[in-house]
Write a protein that holds these residues in place. Sequence first.
Motif, PDB file in Angstrom:
ATOM      1  N   SER A  54       0.834  -1.208   0.000  1.00  0.00           N
ATOM      2  CA  SER A  54       0.000   0.000   0.000  1.00  0.00           C
ATOM      3  C   SER A  54       0.864   1.252   0.000  1.00  0.00           C
ATOM      4  O   SER A  54       0.553   2.222  -0.683  1.00  0.00           O
ATOM      5  CB  SER A  54      -0.914   0.023   1.223  1.00  0.00           C
ATOM      6  N   LEU A  55       1.932   1.235   0.784  1.00  0.00           N
ATOM      7  CA  LEU A  55       2.823   2.399   0.828  1.00  0.00           C
ATOM      8  C   LEU A  55       3.556   2.586  -0.492  1.00  0.00           C
ATOM      9  O   LEU A  55       3.726   3.718  -0.968  1.00  0.00           O
ATOM     10  CB  LEU A  55       3.826   2.254   1.976  1.00  0.00           C
ATOM     11  N   LEU A  56       3.995   1.489  -1.106  1.00  0.00           N
ATOM     12  CA  LEU A  56       4.718   1.591  -2.375  1.00  0.00           C
ATOM     13  C   LEU A  56       3.801   2.044  -3.518  1.00  0.00           C
ATOM     14  O   LEU A  56       4.238   2.775  -4.410  1.00  0.00           O
ATOM     15  CB  LEU A  56       5.357   0.258  -2.731  1.00  0.00           C
ATOM     16  N   LEU A  57       2.548   1.618  -3.475  1.00  0.00           N
ATOM     17  CA  LEU A  57       1.614   1.945  -4.548  1.00  0.00           C
ATOM     18  C   LEU A  57       0.772   3.185  -4.244  1.00  0.00           C
ATOM     19  O   LEU A  57      -0.129   3.515  -5.008  1.00  0.00           O
ATOM     20  CB  LEU A  57       0.704   0.750  -4.823  1.00  0.00           C
ATOM     21  N   ALA A  58       1.072   3.880  -3.150  1.00  0.00           N
ATOM     22  CA  ALA A  58       0.281   5.042  -2.743  1.00  0.00           C
ATOM     23  C   ALA A  58       0.183   6.127  -3.819  1.00  0.00           C
ATOM     24  O   ALA A  58      -0.876   6.738  -3.969  1.00  0.00           O
ATOM     25  CB  ALA A  58       0.834   5.626  -1.449  1.00  0.00           C
ATOM     26  N   PRO A  59       1.256   6.413  -4.582  1.00  0.00           N
ATOM     27  CA  PRO A  59       1.120   7.481  -5.593  1.00  0.00           C
ATOM     28  C   PRO A  59       0.163   7.132  -6.730  1.00  0.00           C
ATOM     29  O   PRO A  59      -0.346   8.027  -7.396  1.00  0.00           O
ATOM     30  CB  PRO A  59       2.534   7.653  -6.146  1.00  0.00           C
ATOM     31  N   LEU A  60      -0.089   5.866  -6.948  1.00  0.00           N
ATOM     32  CA  LEU A  60      -0.975   5.469  -8.043  1.00  0.00           C
ATOM     33  C   LEU A  60      -2.427   5.563  -7.595  1.00  0.00           C
ATOM     34  O   LEU A  60      -2.737   5.431  -6.414  1.00  0.00           O
ATOM     35  CB  LEU A  60      -0.660   4.035  -8.467  1.00  0.00           C
ATOM     36  N   PRO A  61      -3.337   5.792  -8.540  1.00  0.00           N
ATOM     37  CA  PRO A  61      -4.752   5.822  -8.163  1.00  0.00           C
ATOM     38  C   PRO A  61      -5.199   4.437  -7.722  1.00  0.00           C
ATOM     39  O   PRO A  61      -4.734   3.429  -8.227  1.00  0.00           O
ATOM     40  CB  PRO A  61      -5.455   6.252  -9.452  1.00  0.00           C
ATOM     41  N   GLY A  62      -6.059   4.423  -6.763  1.00  0.00           N
ATOM     42  CA  GLY A  62      -6.553   3.146  -6.260  1.00  0.00           C
ATOM     43  C   GLY A  62      -6.858   3.246  -4.778  1.00  0.00           C
ATOM     44  O   GLY A  62      -6.852   4.326  -4.200  1.00  0.00           O
ATOM     45  N   PRO A  63      -7.068   2.119  -4.159  1.00  0.00           N
ATOM     46  CA  PRO A  63      -7.512   2.109  -2.756  1.00  0.00           C
ATOM     47  C   PRO A  63      -6.375   2.165  -1.739  1.00  0.00           C
ATOM     48  O   PRO A  63      -6.390   1.476  -0.739  1.00  0.00           O
ATOM     49  CB  PRO A  63      -8.248   0.773  -2.669  1.00  0.00           C
ATOM     50  N   GLY A  64      -5.364   2.981  -1.966  1.00  0.00           N
ATOM     51  CA  GLY A  64      -4.162   3.015  -1.132  1.00  0.00           C
ATOM     52  C   GLY A  64      -4.402   3.110   0.358  1.00  0.00           C
ATOM     53  O   GLY A  64      -3.913   2.290   1.130  1.00  0.00           O
ATOM     54  N   TRP A  65      -5.156   4.108   0.812  1.00  0.00           N
ATOM     55  CA  TRP A  65      -5.380   4.281   2.250  1.00  0.00           C
ATOM     56  C   TRP A  65      -6.211   3.150   2.820  1.00  0.00           C
ATOM     57  O   TRP A  65      -5.972   2.695   3.932  1.00  0.00           O
ATOM     58  CB  TRP A  65      -6.047   5.621   2.537  1.00  0.00           C
ATOM     59  N   GLY A  66      -7.196   2.701   2.067  1.00  0.00           N
ATOM     60  CA  GLY A  66      -8.040   1.608   2.553  1.00  0.00           C
ATOM     61  C   GLY A  66      -7.248   0.329   2.765  1.00  0.00           C
ATOM     62  O   GLY A  66      -7.414  -0.350   3.782  1.00  0.00           O
ATOM     63  N   THR A  67      -6.363  -0.011   1.826  1.00  0.00           N
ATOM     64  CA  THR A  67      -5.571  -1.222   1.995  1.00  0.00           C
ATOM     65  C   THR A  67      -4.520  -1.048   3.083  1.00  0.00           C
ATOM     66  O   THR A  67      -4.191  -2.009   3.778  1.00  0.00           O
ATOM     67  CB  THR A  67      -4.907  -1.642   0.671  1.00  0.00           C
ATOM     68  N   LEU A  68      -3.998   0.155   3.253  1.00  0.00           N
ATOM     69  CA  LEU A  68      -3.045   0.410   4.336  1.00  0.00           C
ATOM     70  C   LEU A  68      -3.724   0.168   5.687  1.00  0.00           C
ATOM     71  O   LEU A  68      -3.179  -0.510   6.559  1.00  0.00           O
ATOM     72  CB  LEU A  68      -2.504   1.831   4.259  1.00  0.00           C
ATOM     73  N   ILE A  69      -4.909   0.713   5.846  1.00  0.00           N
ATOM     74  CA  ILE A  69      -5.647   0.532   7.099  1.00  0.00           C
ATOM     75  C   ILE A  69      -5.992  -0.944   7.303  1.00  0.00           C
ATOM     76  O   ILE A  69      -5.882  -1.472   8.418  1.00  0.00           O
ATOM     77  CB  ILE A  69      -6.895   1.427   7.124  1.00  0.00           C
ATOM     78  N   LEU A  70      -6.388  -1.630   6.240  1.00  0.00           N
ATOM     79  CA  LEU A  70      -6.682  -3.062   6.335  1.00  0.00           C
ATOM     80  C   LEU A  70      -5.455  -3.829   6.821  1.00  0.00           C
ATOM     81  O   LEU A  70      -5.554  -4.692   7.706  1.00  0.00           O
ATOM     82  CB  LEU A  70      -7.152  -3.605   4.981  1.00  0.00           C
TER      83      LEU A  70
END
Length: 136
Positions: A54-70
């Motif tokens: 999630s941290l590595l893919l954070a700049p790309l559009p998508g569910p970054g924060w949601g997967t980080l929290i998961l």
Amino acid sequence: MIRRMRDGWWQFKAGKPGHRFRNRYRRNRRSGQGRFAPRQVLVLVGGIVIVVASLLLAPLPGPGWGTLILGLVILAGEILILARFLDRAEIKLRGPARQAKVFWASLPAHTRLLIGVVVPVCGAVLGLWALLTGLR
């Protein structure tokens, strides 16, 4: 397995705010007594992989924060200090989240629809731009 996940969710949801993650951690400890450790290792590795990805893919559009929290929630079931942190964070974020929900509900439907379309499109354009400029 699905029933166990559903029951775990209902227990989590029924818990008192500020104690939910620690209660989940304790339930996991009680249910794991006498069990072999590979389950814990798999859960820890899976949670870490989700957080790092999630941290590595954070700049790309998508569910970054949601997967980080998961990923953090998965890890909190095995790490007490993280469970305590998430309990405190839940209490601190309840007020702002409630205000955001009220504000969002007060917006006209067409404005919410416009935001729901424009924000992902802008995110996709920015992600594509970052990808293309990074390839040069």
